[in-house]
Each structure stands twice: as C-alpha cells, then as structure tokens.
Design a protein around this motif. Structure first.
Motif, PDB file in Angstrom:
ATOM      1  N   ASP A  31       0.887  -1.132  -0.166  1.00 35.35           N
ATOM      2  CA  ASP A  31      -0.141  -0.646   0.141  1.00 35.35           C
ATOM      3  C   ASP A  31       0.558   1.270   0.153  1.00 35.35           C
ATOM      4  O   ASP A  31       0.810   2.673  -0.637  1.00 35.35           O
ATOM      5  CB  ASP A  31      -1.475  -0.435   1.395  1.00 35.35           C
ATOM      6  CG  ASP A  31      -2.153   1.447   1.140  1.00 35.35           C
ATOM      7  OD1 ASP A  31      -2.820   1.389   0.102  1.00 35.35           O
ATOM      8  OD2 ASP A  31      -1.753   2.376   2.173  1.00 35.35           O
ATOM      9  N   SER A  37       2.433   1.588  -3.516  1.00 32.78           N
ATOM     10  CA  SER A  37       1.428   1.886  -4.062  1.00 32.78           C
ATOM     11  C   SER A  37       1.290   3.641  -3.825  1.00 32.78           C
ATOM     12  O   SER A  37       0.981   4.125  -4.757  1.00 32.78           O
ATOM     13  CB  SER A  37       0.279   0.891  -4.486  1.00 32.78           C
ATOM     14  OG  SER A  37       0.614  -0.020  -4.296  1.00 32.78           O
ATOM     15  N   ASP A  60      -1.608   1.670  -8.554  1.00 37.72           N
ATOM     16  CA  ASP A  60      -1.918   0.549  -7.953  1.00 37.72           C
ATOM     17  C   ASP A  60      -0.048  -1.197  -8.133  1.00 37.72           C
ATOM     18  O   ASP A  60      -0.260  -0.834  -9.336  1.00 37.72           O
ATOM     19  CB  ASP A  60      -3.297  -0.744  -7.777  1.00 37.72           C
ATOM     20  CG  ASP A  60      -3.465  -1.995  -7.016  1.00 37.72           C
ATOM     21  OD1 ASP A  60      -2.852  -1.048  -5.775  1.00 37.72           O
ATOM     22  OD2 ASP A  60      -4.007  -2.295  -7.294  1.00 37.72           O
ATOM     23  N   SER A  61       0.653  -0.996  -7.380  1.00 35.00           N
ATOM     24  CA  SER A  61       1.720  -2.323  -7.460  1.00 35.00           C
ATOM     25  C   SER A  61       1.727  -3.196  -6.712  1.00 35.00           C
ATOM     26  O   SER A  61       1.918  -3.671  -6.278  1.00 35.00           O
ATOM     27  CB  SER A  61       3.420  -0.993  -7.347  1.00 35.00           C
ATOM     28  OG  SER A  61       3.203  -0.184  -7.789  1.00 35.00           O
TER      29      SER A  61
END
Ligand code: NAI
Ligand code: AKG
Length: 432
Positions: A177, A180, A186-187
């Motif tokens: 989180d 990201s 979003d990663s």
C-alpha cells in the motif's frame, strides 16, 4: 497478529554463540562460492564480482511509538546480482539482524533463484527490531517507513521483497500500500506474500513447507527410508516449521519434536500436531504453554530419522554435529548448519539437503505470485502446487546429480548449480 508477548518468553537462546557465528555467514558463503566458481571453470574476476552484493543500502527509519516518543530503527536492503533480472528476497524483522547476515542472505537468494531457474537475482532486507514487543500500529508505521526509505531502489522490475522471519502477509500488505501511494498507481507486483485478496498467490503461505516436504520425499527415496512412520524433528514452529509439521503428520510420518524461541517439546511417541497448530501464536510460539520443555540444543541431538532446522542460522555447529542422530537433515531455515558441521555430517554419511535447495519453495511461489500480478490472471492452488512440485523435483535431481558427478557434498553441488546462471549472465553482459 498478537503483539504483547512478555519479553522473557521469547528470549533468543545462546545469543553469544549466534552473534559471533552470524558474522561468519558471509565469509563461509564466500568460501563455498569460490570453490563453486573454480569448479565450474570461471575466472577469479568472476569470484570477485559474485562474492559481495552489487548494492547494499543502510537506512534509518524514524517511527512514532505509541507513547509519543520517536524511535530510530536501522534497516538494510542488499541486492546481490541483477544480471539475470530484478532481485528478489524477503525482509526480516529481528533484533539480531546485521549487515553481514543480510548480505549473506541476499547471496543465498541468488543461489535459490539459480537453482530453481527463476528470472531473478537475489535480494534481502532486514530491520533491527523486535516485533514481538511492538504494537500493531508501531509495526505498520515501521513497515511503511522502511518502504519510503528504500523506495528508490525497489519496485516490480527492480527488486521485489517478500516475507521472512517475523514478517507476514499483513506487513506485505502495508508495504504494498505504501509503495502504491508513493508511485501513485496500484502495484501488487512490488511485493509477494500478500494476502490473497490483494493479489497474493494461492499456496504462497504454505509454499516453503511444501518445498521442504518435496525435498524430504526425494531424500527418503535416496536413503531407502519410508516416510510413513519416519520419526521427524522440526526446529522452529513459524511459517516454515509449523506447516511442515502438519504436512509430515498428514503424510503419516511421526513428528516427535518441535521447538520455538522459547524451548522445545519432545515425545518419542509423537506429538499432537493439530493441537499445537491450534495453540501457536502469530510469532510461532507454542512451547510457553508447557512446563516439560527441553532446550533447542537438546532437541537437535535427539534420536530421529529426519531433522529439519526451520528457525534461525548456526544451529548445527562443530560442537553438536557429531551428536546429530538423524540420517537426513533438510534445511528449511537459511544457514542453520555451519561449514564445519556440513563437513562433519557429510563424513558421517548424513544426507544434508541444503537451505538454498530445501527452502526454495517460498521464492518459487513468490515468482508465481509476481507472474500472476503481471498478467492479472490468477491460478488455482492445485495449479500452483503442481508447478511447484515440478520445480522442486527437478532442482533436487540437478543437485543430486551434480554432487554425484563431481563427488562433492550437496551444499557445494547446490552452489555450483545456483551460481552458474548468474556467472553466465554477468559474462554475457560484459561485466566480467
Ligand atoms: N517464510 C518463508 O517463506 C521462508 C522462510 N525461510 C527461512 O525459514 C526460517 C524460519 O522462517 P519463518 O518460518 O518464515 O519465520 P517465522 O517468523 O514464521 O517463525 C520463526 C520460528 O523460529 C522460532 N525461533 C526464533 N528464534 C529462535 C531461536 N533462537 N531458537 C529456536 N527457534 C527460534 C520462532 O519462535 C518461530 O517458531 C528462517 O531461517 C527463514 O529465513 C526460508 C525460505 C522462505
Ligand atoms: O519469497 C521470496 O521472494 C523470498 C523468500 C525468502 O526470503 C527466502 O527464501 O529466504
């Protein structure tokens, strides 16, 4: 996650010995790499390149504690070699984390990825802390602070962290989180070992133990022992050790000893594994519930067929290697056996399945998780387990054959198989 465990329950046993031997992890790793590189016919320059990580970053992480004070934690991230691809490896939260250990652990990650033929080099991270004495909020702030500190050198195509000692899927979720947020997209592929709802893979939680189980199945065949009824001792009852005890119990083997940082339980008639699994806490502690415990060192020397160190490094040493009764030692932990002890066990005819092979199931399923994140298409647990089995069986065979062909112990054979790909890739890139 339980966070308020009294300090004395979890004291590390024999800290002096561990501290002094822990410094040797890097030196002994380098000496095996030297042998492996020479046996494979690479040059001394290649050894010079591979004996140390390409990059090692030390970070200082300020964290606001629950009492309002600021505590500064020290963390590390080591990237051994990225000739093959991005680096990959876990993050450890432990009071005894140190630079030499993290470097050695990152080299072992390269070797694991070489053995299992994953498109990665090795990385590893660690923070000097005792998560057993920290609250949920403090752990979250520390995890996020670590990611901010290393964010420039990590990422889905650079270096992909994962869980290790005293880190888990919740910590991976906070880290993902934070990354990201920093990158503003979003990663999920930044980190593996995540909860399944956040893009974690089916089977990652049990992957290390599954990989160890497959190695045990292969090892007993070589030794002509039946797994059904075999007596097994497992040191460590965390992610690796507890699932392994369960898989062994489910296969009909008799788990007669387990341990954690607090002590060990031993019963030659077999332990009630289901009960112990049910009662262990989130740090893999369960022996604190019993009064008739023995020490970890006593447990290692008990009569058994298969011994699985699945906790910390430097547990089987020159001091106790002569007294190990098992005929098979399978290293689920990283670095549990010293170099000298390896030689003693080999001389005594004990089949030792080395850490860089036995514990490679974790990173293999982490790779599967990363592939699934990259393609956005997710596999069933059955698919993951079938793919993992093939990787582990092939890796075991490669190393066993290498050890037979060159008449070397399984550890040196594993280093030879593991280092070759990194040496060749470094050569093709024109580095050496
Ligand atoms: N979790 C993973 O995916 C992988 C873990 N490993 C290795 O497996 C080993 C265990 O890791 P995890 O199970 O993930 O950690 P964990 O944090 O889930 O469990 C650690 C276990 O070791 C015990 N322990 C800690 N200090 C001890 C001591 N001084 N003496 C005896 N026991 C002690 C703890 O009480 C706990 O039962 C480590 O060496 C780790 O590097 C290797 C590959 C992958
Ligand atoms: O799952 C991973 O990427 C790494 C696991 C790990 O740290 C290890 O095998 O020691």
């Amino acid at each position: 996650m339980k966070v308020s465990v009294p300090a004395d329950r979890n004291q590390i046993q024999n800290p002096d010995q561990k501290q002094s031997e822990s410094m040797d992890l890097l030196t002994s790793t380098q000496s095996i790499i030297k042998d492996a590189v020479q046996k494979l016919g690479f040059t001394d320059e290649m050894y010079e390149l591979l004996k140390e990580p390409l990059r090692m970053i030390t970070v200082r992480i300020p964290v606001r504690m629950d009492n309002g004070s600021i505590k500064i934690f020290t963390g590390y991230r080591s990237q051994h070699n990225d000739a093959v691809g991005p680096t990959k490896g876990g993050v450890r939260f432990h009071p005894e984390v140190n630079e030499a250990e993290v470097k050695a652990l990152s080299i072992w990650m390269s070797l694991k990825c070489g053995i299992t033929n994953l498109p990665y080099g090795g990385g590893k991270g660690g923070i000097i802390c005792d998560p057993r004495k920290m609250s949920f909020g403090e752990l979250e702030r520390l995890s996020r602070g670590y990611v901010r500190a290393i964010s420039q050198i990590v990422g889905p195509t650079k270096d992909i962290p994962a869980p290790d000692v005293y880190t888990n899927s919740q910590i991976m979720a906070w880290m993902m989180d934070e990354y990201s947020r920093i990158r503003e997209f979003d990663s999920p592929g930044f980190i593996t070992g995540k909860p399944v709802v956040l893009g974690g893979s089916q089977g990652r939680e049990t992957a290390t133990a599954r990989g160890v189980t497959i190695c045990i199945e292969e090892a007993v065949k070589k030794k002509g022992i039946k797994l059904q009824g075999a007596r097994i001792i497992v040191q460590g009852f965390g992610n690796a050790g507890s699932f392994l005890a369960k898989f062994m119990h489910d296969s009909g083997a008799q788990v007669i000893g387990i341990s954690d940082a607090h002590g060990a339980l031993y019963d030659p008639e077999g332990l009630d594994i289901e009960y112990l699994l049910d009662r262990r806490d989130s740090f893999g502690t369960v022996t604190n519930l019993f009064s008739d415990i023995i020490t970890n060192q006593e447990l290692l020397e008990k009569e058994c067929d298969i011994l699985v160190p699945a906790a910390i490094s430097n547990q089987i040493t020159a001091q106790n290697a002569e007294h190990i009764k098992a005929s098979i030692v399978v290293e689920a932990a990283n670095g549990p056996t010293t170099l000298e002890a390896t030689k003693i066990l080999d001389r005594r005819g004990v089949l030792l399945v080395p850490d860089i092979l036995a514990s490679a199931g974790g990173v293999t399923v982490s790779y599967f998780e990363w592939v699934q994140n990259n393609q956005g298409y997710y596999w069933s647990e059955e698919e993951v387990t079938t793919k993992l089995r093939k990787v582990m069986v092939d890796s075991f065979d490669d190393i066993y054959q290498m050890s037979q062909k060159h008449q070397v112990d399984m550890r040196l054979a594993a280093y030879m198989v593991g280092i070759r790909k990194h040496a060749e890739a470094s050569h093709y890139r024109g580095w050496v």
